[in-house]
Motif scaffolding. Sequence first.
Motif, PDB file in Angstrom:
ATOM      1  N   ILE A  19       0.840  -1.194   0.000  1.00 36.78           N
ATOM      2  CA  ILE A  19       0.000   0.000   0.000  1.00 36.78           C
ATOM      3  C   ILE A  19       0.878   1.249   0.000  1.00 36.78           C
ATOM      4  N   VAL A  20       0.618   2.155  -0.930  1.00 31.52           N
ATOM      5  CA  VAL A  20       1.278   3.460  -0.947  1.00 31.52           C
ATOM      6  C   VAL A  20       0.188   4.513  -1.086  1.00 31.52           C
ATOM      7  N   LEU A  21      -0.071   5.268  -0.042  1.00 28.97           N
ATOM      8  CA  LEU A  21      -1.123   6.272  -0.028  1.00 28.97           C
ATOM      9  C   LEU A  21      -0.522   7.663  -0.186  1.00 28.97           C
ATOM     10  N   GLY A  22      -1.184   8.505  -0.986  1.00 34.47           N
ATOM     11  CA  GLY A  22      -0.720   9.860  -1.195  1.00 34.47           C
ATOM     12  C   GLY A  22      -0.304  10.087  -2.632  1.00 34.47           C
ATOM     13  N   GLU A  23      -0.061  11.346  -2.959  1.00 37.67           N
ATOM     14  CA  GLU A  23       0.331  11.718  -4.312  1.00 37.67           C
ATOM     15  C   GLU A  23       1.439  12.767  -4.234  1.00 37.67           C
ATOM     16  N   GLY A  24       2.111  12.954  -5.364  1.00 32.85           N
ATOM     17  CA  GLY A  24       3.090  14.028  -5.442  1.00 32.85           C
ATOM     18  C   GLY A  24       4.484  13.633  -5.008  1.00 32.85           C
ATOM     19  N   ASP A  25       5.254  14.674  -4.627  1.00 30.42           N
ATOM     20  CA  ASP A  25       6.681  14.501  -4.369  1.00 30.42           C
ATOM     21  C   ASP A  25       6.980  13.535  -3.231  1.00 30.42           C
ATOM     22  N   ALA A  26       6.124  13.444  -2.232  1.00 25.89           N
ATOM     23  CA  ALA A  26       6.388  12.565  -1.098  1.00 25.89           C
ATOM     24  C   ALA A  26       6.083  11.110  -1.423  1.00 25.89           C
ATOM     25  N   ALA A  27       5.039  10.872  -2.213  1.00 19.95           N
ATOM     26  CA  ALA A  27       4.605   9.501  -2.493  1.00 19.95           C
ATOM     27  C   ALA A  27       5.386   8.846  -3.632  1.00 19.95           C
ATOM     28  N   GLU A  28       5.765   9.623  -4.629  1.00 15.15           N
ATOM     29  CA  GLU A  28       6.398   9.038  -5.822  1.00 15.15           C
ATOM     30  C   GLU A  28       7.691   8.275  -5.513  1.00 15.15           C
ATOM     31  N   PRO A  29       8.580   8.801  -4.642  1.00 18.75           N
ATOM     32  CA  PRO A  29       9.781   8.011  -4.334  1.00 18.75           C
ATOM     33  C   PRO A  29       9.456   6.659  -3.694  1.00 18.75           C
ATOM     34  N   ILE A  52      -5.439  -4.157   1.856  1.00 14.01           N
ATOM     35  CA  ILE A  52      -5.696  -5.062   2.987  1.00 14.01           C
ATOM     36  C   ILE A  52      -6.366  -6.331   2.493  1.00 14.01           C
ATOM     37  N   ASP A  53      -7.348  -6.185   1.599  1.00  9.30           N
ATOM     38  CA  ASP A  53      -8.059  -7.344   1.067  1.00  9.30           C
ATOM     39  C   ASP A  53      -7.134  -8.275   0.281  1.00  9.30           C
ATOM     40  N   GLU A  54      -6.084  -7.701  -0.316  1.00 11.63           N
ATOM     41  CA  GLU A  54      -5.166  -8.499  -1.130  1.00 11.63           C
ATOM     42  C   GLU A  54      -4.003  -9.063  -0.312  1.00 11.63           C
ATOM     43  N   GLY A  55      -3.986  -8.764   1.000  1.00 12.00           N
ATOM     44  CA  GLY A  55      -2.971  -9.344   1.869  1.00 12.00           C
ATOM     45  C   GLY A  55      -1.694  -8.547   1.993  1.00 12.00           C
ATOM     46  N   ALA A  56      -1.755  -7.243   1.764  1.00 12.36           N
ATOM     47  CA  ALA A  56      -0.559  -6.405   1.916  1.00 12.36           C
ATOM     48  C   ALA A  56      -0.054  -6.470   3.354  1.00 12.36           C
ATOM     49  N   ARG A  57       1.274  -6.384   3.498  1.00 15.25           N
ATOM     50  CA  ARG A  57       1.895  -6.422   4.823  1.00 15.25           C
ATOM     51  C   ARG A  57       2.569  -5.108   5.189  1.00 15.25           C
ATOM     52  N   LEU A  58       2.782  -4.260   4.183  1.00 13.14           N
ATOM     53  CA  LEU A  58       3.463  -2.982   4.396  1.00 13.14           C
ATOM     54  C   LEU A  58       2.609  -1.842   3.860  1.00 13.14           C
ATOM     55  N   ALA A  59       2.706  -0.683   4.515  1.00 14.23           N
ATOM     56  CA  ALA A  59       1.992   0.501   4.046  1.00 14.23           C
ATOM     57  C   ALA A  59       2.894   1.726   4.151  1.00 14.23           C
ATOM     58  N   PHE A  60       3.006   2.462   3.045  1.00 12.73           N
ATOM     59  CA  PHE A  60       3.683   3.756   3.035  1.00 12.73           C
ATOM     60  C   PHE A  60       2.595   4.830   2.968  1.00 12.73           C
ATOM     61  N   ILE A  61       2.677   5.825   3.833  1.00 11.14           N
ATOM     62  CA  ILE A  61       1.661   6.878   3.890  1.00 11.14           C
ATOM     63  C   ILE A  61       2.350   8.216   3.664  1.00 11.14           C
ATOM     64  N   ASP A  68      -4.689   7.462   8.794  1.00  7.76           N
ATOM     65  CA  ASP A  68      -4.413   6.278   7.984  1.00  7.76           C
ATOM     66  C   ASP A  68      -3.370   5.378   8.640  1.00  7.76           C
ATOM     67  N   ALA A  69      -2.429   5.972   9.365  1.00  5.22           N
ATOM     68  CA  ALA A  69      -1.432   5.165  10.074  1.00  5.22           C
ATOM     69  C   ALA A  69      -2.106   4.292  11.127  1.00  5.22           C
ATOM     70  N   ILE A  70      -3.063   4.866  11.846  1.00  8.84           N
ATOM     71  CA  ILE A  70      -3.793   4.104  12.870  1.00  8.84           C
ATOM     72  C   ILE A  70      -4.592   2.982  12.221  1.00  8.84           C
ATOM     73  N   ARG A  71      -5.303   3.303  11.136  1.00 13.71           N
ATOM     74  CA  ARG A  71      -6.129   2.288  10.478  1.00 13.71           C
ATOM     75  C   ARG A  71      -5.277   1.146   9.916  1.00 13.71           C
ATOM     76  N   ALA A  72      -4.149   1.493   9.295  1.00 14.00           N
ATOM     77  CA  ALA A  72      -3.290   0.459   8.727  1.00 14.00           C
ATOM     78  C   ALA A  72      -2.689  -0.416   9.824  1.00 14.00           C
ATOM     79  N   ARG A  73      -2.275   0.210  10.912  1.00 13.95           N
ATOM     80  CA  ARG A  73      -1.673  -0.555  12.005  1.00 13.95           C
ATOM     81  C   ARG A  73      -2.714  -1.468  12.667  1.00 13.95           C
ATOM     82  N   CYS A  74      -3.940  -0.984  12.800  1.00 19.28           N
ATOM     83  CA  CYS A  74      -5.006  -1.805  13.384  1.00 19.28           C
ATOM     84  C   CYS A  74      -5.323  -3.004  12.495  1.00 19.28           C
ATOM     85  N   ALA A  75      -5.038  -2.869  11.188  1.00 21.89           N
ATOM     86  CA  ALA A  75      -5.262  -3.973  10.261  1.00 21.89           C
ATOM     87  C   ALA A  75      -4.082  -4.939  10.227  1.00 21.89           C
ATOM     88  N   GLY A  76      -3.062  -4.667  11.048  1.00 25.95           N
ATOM     89  CA  GLY A  76      -1.928  -5.579  11.145  1.00 25.95           C
ATOM     90  C   GLY A  76      -0.776  -5.271  10.224  1.00 25.95           C
TER      91      GLY A  76
END
Length: 260
Positions: free
Chosen positions: A16-26, A46-55, A66-74
């Motif tokens: 998962i990579v959430l966001g747009e622009g200069d911060a998200a593209e790298p 989450i439905d596809e079984g992702a284990r990592l999330a960049f926000i 979003d950090a709280i929601r992703a962490r609560c999802a494991g």
Amino acid sequence: MRSLPLYHRIAGQPVIVLGEGDAAEPKQRLVARAGGRVVPDMQEGIDEGARLAFIAHDDAAMCEGDAIRARCAGLLVNVVDRPELCDFTTPSLLERDPVLIAVGTSGASAGLAKQLRLRLEGLLPADLGMLASGLAKGRDAIKARFPMMSQRRQALDIALGQGGPLDVLGEGSASRIGDWLDGADAPGKNEVHEFTLTSQDPEDLTIRQARLLGTADAIIADRAITPEILNRARADAARLELGKDDVPGSGVVVFLRVGK
């Protein structure tokens, strides 16, 4: 250590990579570089079984939510420029495929990590990856030549060390693997080194002491020796207590005592 460095295999996996622009593209490029599949929607990931999330939202409140929601999802979470919200950080990378060196500062300074990586770039030969690949291909032959693990470790330490036939910082080492293997002698039963330390500061270790600590198969130390010194040894080196444990029959053994 403030962080446990790990290499996470994500080839073919959703990230998962959430966001747009200069911060998200790298982060999107980084995931793609490692073979991962970028998913820009949290629930889909989450439905596809992702284990990592960049926000990487521009809005701080959105990042926190979003950090709280992703962490609560494991999921393990990285929030760009918010180290206090991160479960993991991304290091500065130096690549000599398959060799990958990661330089991190636990989120303290990305700029410092980058400059360290740039300095290291100038030290490592361009064909270092070929040396690693050659050693991987020759693994069975190396095992046959040195059946005991301690002997293999010693032989490789000698060969790959400074001035050795396969010196990791020397150009052309990959082309010498065959000749080294044909002519290498099996190390002796034991190589024992004894040091009496006059300081508990690891910065006061001599170059030889630091090298032998980093290559030893077993460390036998006074109880007074500080963890800062012992952490300079290999993580998988045996830690033995002076006078209580048997000395290994083969390998590099380092005795550490504290001087008065």
